[in-house]
Scaffold this motif. Structure first.
Motif, PDB file in Angstrom:
ATOM      1  N   VAL A 158      29.503  72.722  91.887  1.00 36.59           N
ATOM      2  CA  VAL A 158      28.652  73.524  90.998  1.00 36.59           C
ATOM      3  C   VAL A 158      28.193  72.681  89.802  1.00 36.59           C
ATOM      4  O   VAL A 158      27.022  72.743  89.390  1.00 36.59           O
ATOM      5  N   ASN A 159      29.094  71.871  89.259  1.00 29.70           N
ATOM      6  CA  ASN A 159      28.721  70.990  88.138  1.00 29.70           C
ATOM      7  C   ASN A 159      27.599  70.035  88.539  1.00 29.70           C
ATOM      8  O   ASN A 159      26.647  69.823  87.774  1.00 29.70           O
ATOM      9  N   SER A 160      27.719  69.444  89.725  1.00 32.71           N
ATOM     10  CA  SER A 160      26.683  68.516  90.191  1.00 32.71           C
ATOM     11  C   SER A 160      25.344  69.226  90.354  1.00 32.71           C
ATOM     12  O   SER A 160      24.292  68.678  90.003  1.00 32.71           O
ATOM     13  N   LEU A 161      25.378  70.438  90.897  1.00 33.77           N
ATOM     14  CA  LEU A 161      24.129  71.194  91.058  1.00 33.77           C
ATOM     15  C   LEU A 161      23.498  71.506  89.705  1.00 33.77           C
ATOM     16  O   LEU A 161      22.273  71.391  89.543  1.00 33.77           O
ATOM     17  N   LEU A 221      26.462  69.598  80.065  1.00 34.10           N
ATOM     18  CA  LEU A 221      25.304  69.437  79.187  1.00 34.10           C
ATOM     19  C   LEU A 221      25.138  67.984  78.754  1.00 34.10           C
ATOM     20  O   LEU A 221      24.018  67.453  78.723  1.00 34.10           O
ATOM     21  N   GLY A 222      26.227  67.325  78.429  1.00 33.65           N
ATOM     22  CA  GLY A 222      26.142  65.922  78.045  1.00 33.65           C
ATOM     23  C   GLY A 222      25.637  65.044  79.175  1.00 33.65           C
ATOM     24  O   GLY A 222      24.832  64.127  78.947  1.00 33.65           O
ATOM     25  N   LEU A 258      27.285  55.126  73.639  1.00 32.50           N
ATOM     26  CA  LEU A 258      26.939  56.472  74.091  1.00 32.50           C
ATOM     27  C   LEU A 258      28.134  57.415  73.973  1.00 32.50           C
ATOM     28  O   LEU A 258      27.974  58.594  73.627  1.00 32.50           O
ATOM     29  N   TYR A 259      29.316  56.898  74.265  1.00 25.08           N
ATOM     30  CA  TYR A 259      30.511  57.753  74.162  1.00 25.08           C
ATOM     31  C   TYR A 259      30.725  58.211  72.719  1.00 25.08           C
ATOM     32  O   TYR A 259      31.020  59.388  72.467  1.00 25.08           O
ATOM     33  N   ALA A 260      30.562  57.279  71.777  1.00 25.64           N
ATOM     34  CA  ALA A 260      30.726  57.650  70.373  1.00 25.64           C
ATOM     35  C   ALA A 260      29.659  58.655  69.939  1.00 25.64           C
ATOM     36  O   ALA A 260      29.950  59.625  69.210  1.00 25.64           O
ATOM     37  N   THR A 261      28.429  58.432  70.395  1.00 26.62           N
ATOM     38  CA  THR A 261      27.339  59.349  70.037  1.00 26.62           C
ATOM     39  C   THR A 261      27.566  60.732  70.630  1.00 26.62           C
ATOM     40  O   THR A 261      27.412  61.755  69.938  1.00 26.62           O
ATOM     41  N   MET A 262      27.929  60.778  71.907  1.00 24.01           N
ATOM     42  CA  MET A 262      28.153  62.067  72.565  1.00 24.01           C
ATOM     43  C   MET A 262      29.338  62.799  71.956  1.00 24.01           C
ATOM     44  O   MET A 262      29.343  64.033  71.869  1.00 24.01           O
ATOM     45  N   THR A 263      30.361  62.043  71.527  1.00 24.46           N
ATOM     46  CA  THR A 263      31.512  62.676  70.879  1.00 24.46           C
ATOM     47  C   THR A 263      31.114  63.316  69.554  1.00 24.46           C
ATOM     48  O   THR A 263      31.519  64.440  69.235  1.00 24.46           O
ATOM     49  N   SER A 264      30.311  62.603  68.770  1.00 20.91           N
ATOM     50  CA  SER A 264      29.878  63.153  67.481  1.00 20.91           C
ATOM     51  C   SER A 264      28.990  64.380  67.660  1.00 20.91           C
ATOM     52  O   SER A 264      28.949  65.255  66.785  1.00 20.91           O
ATOM     53  N   LEU A 265      28.280  64.457  68.781  1.00 22.28           N
ATOM     54  CA  LEU A 265      27.426  65.614  69.043  1.00 22.28           C
ATOM     55  C   LEU A 265      28.157  66.745  69.758  1.00 22.28           C
ATOM     56  O   LEU A 265      27.573  67.803  69.991  1.00 22.28           O
ATOM     57  N   GLY A 266      29.402  66.510  70.128  1.00 23.50           N
ATOM     58  CA  GLY A 266      30.176  67.539  70.827  1.00 23.50           C
ATOM     59  C   GLY A 266      29.747  67.766  72.261  1.00 23.50           C
ATOM     60  O   GLY A 266      29.900  68.872  72.790  1.00 23.50           O
ATOM     61  N   LEU A 267      29.244  66.716  72.908  1.00 22.72           N
ATOM     62  CA  LEU A 267      28.754  66.850  74.277  1.00 22.72           C
ATOM     63  C   LEU A 267      29.654  66.158  75.300  1.00 22.72           C
ATOM     64  O   LEU A 267      29.270  66.013  76.458  1.00 22.72           O
ATOM     65  N   ILE A 268      30.840  65.754  74.889  1.00 25.71           N
ATOM     66  CA  ILE A 268      31.766  65.095  75.809  1.00 25.71           C
ATOM     67  C   ILE A 268      32.511  66.151  76.630  1.00 25.71           C
ATOM     68  O   ILE A 268      32.925  67.187  76.107  1.00 25.71           O
TER      69      ILE A 268
END
Length: 281
Positions: A74-77, A144-145, A130-140
């Protein structure tokens, strides 16, 4: 035509057919073997000798309650649907702007350079930032991330491909619509966009396949289990002391079904796009 030349062309044709048949066989053989293994019980796979049985145990084990593979599917879809929709929307808008609107060179040249350079950068180099950026945006740790990351890396290709298709549409159609009083948005939506359906199909198919097969970001930006997509789930079947060959083949078979369906649905538009430039008059 001299006989030696005709025989040489015949030999080249036979050789080309042989190479084509060999390439198709080399491509299809692993897929067919995966399909066969997916229906084999484990004892037949790891046992000595060649034994061909039939069992649905690999699929029932994968889809059993508590197994995260269904959630990963489901996540992949969701990742594919989100990435395709974003690339189609923003890719078609960017392609239309680059092709039809009189943008200044100081804006178009850097954009084209960036669009051509970004796919050349190894994604592994960008993972820490990208990991640091996604962490700061709460998308990890969520889909959605991964949708955002897949869109960022597939959007340049989508925009350039849509630009090519919009370049094939006569600019007089846009000019006539504007003269008749249509706005730029209405011209894009009602006149130009329906004429590039093959391009939309090509972009949707390509971005869908790339998002479905993406592994690096899925591995590094999620914590595994029910938060990961199917590619990470298949890789997790390889354990230090055991390899679940049957379940891995069954998961690969399930993973191939959506891509086949996407290709079948988009095939009519893809063929129309490939043959559009070959028809004259």
């Amino acid at each position: 035509m001299p006989e030696p030349r005709r025989s040489a062309r015949g030999a080249i044709g036979v050789l080309a057919e042989f190479v084509l048949i060999a390439a198709v066989t080399a491509t299809l053989a692993p897929i067919l073997w995966m399909l066969v293994l997916s229906f084999q019980p484990l004892k037949d796979i790891i046992g000595s000798g060649v034994r061909i049985g039939f069992s649905l145990s690999n699929f029932t084990d994968l889809l059993a309650p508590g197994n995260p593979l269904l959630a990963q599917l489901v996540n992949s879809l969701l990742i594919v649907v989100g990435t395709v929709l974003l690339c189609l929307v923003f890719g078609s808008l960017a392609g239309y702007a680059l092709s039809q609107l009189p943008l200044p060179r100081w804006a178009t040249v850097p954009l084209l350079i960036l669009a051509g350079f970004l796919p050349l950068v190894p994604p592994m180099v960008l993972v820490p930032g990208l990991y640091a950026t996604m962490t700061s945006l709460g998308l990890i740790g969520g889909t959605l991330g991964l949708i955002v990351l897949n869109t960022v890396f597939q959007l340049p290709f989508a925009a350039l491909l849509m630009k090519v298709y919009f370049d094939g549409v006569p600019s007089t159609l846009r000019e006539a619509a504007l003269i008749d009083g249509a706005s730029e948005a209405a011209t894009f939506r009602t006149i130009m966009l329906p004429l590039v359906k093959p391009g939309l199909a090509a972009v949707g198919t390509f971005t869908g396949i790339m998002a479905w097969n993406e592994f690096l970001f899925a591995l590094t930006m999620t914590s595994g289990g029910v938060t990961a997509p199917l590619t990470v789930g298949i890789a997790s079947l390889v354990q230090p002391y055991e390899v679940a060959w049957g379940q891995m083949a069954a998961a690969g078979t399930l993973a191939a079904v959506p891509i086949i369906l996407i290709t079948v649905v988009a095939n009519r538009y893809l063929v129309a796009g490939l043959t559009a430039g070959a028809v004259k008059g």
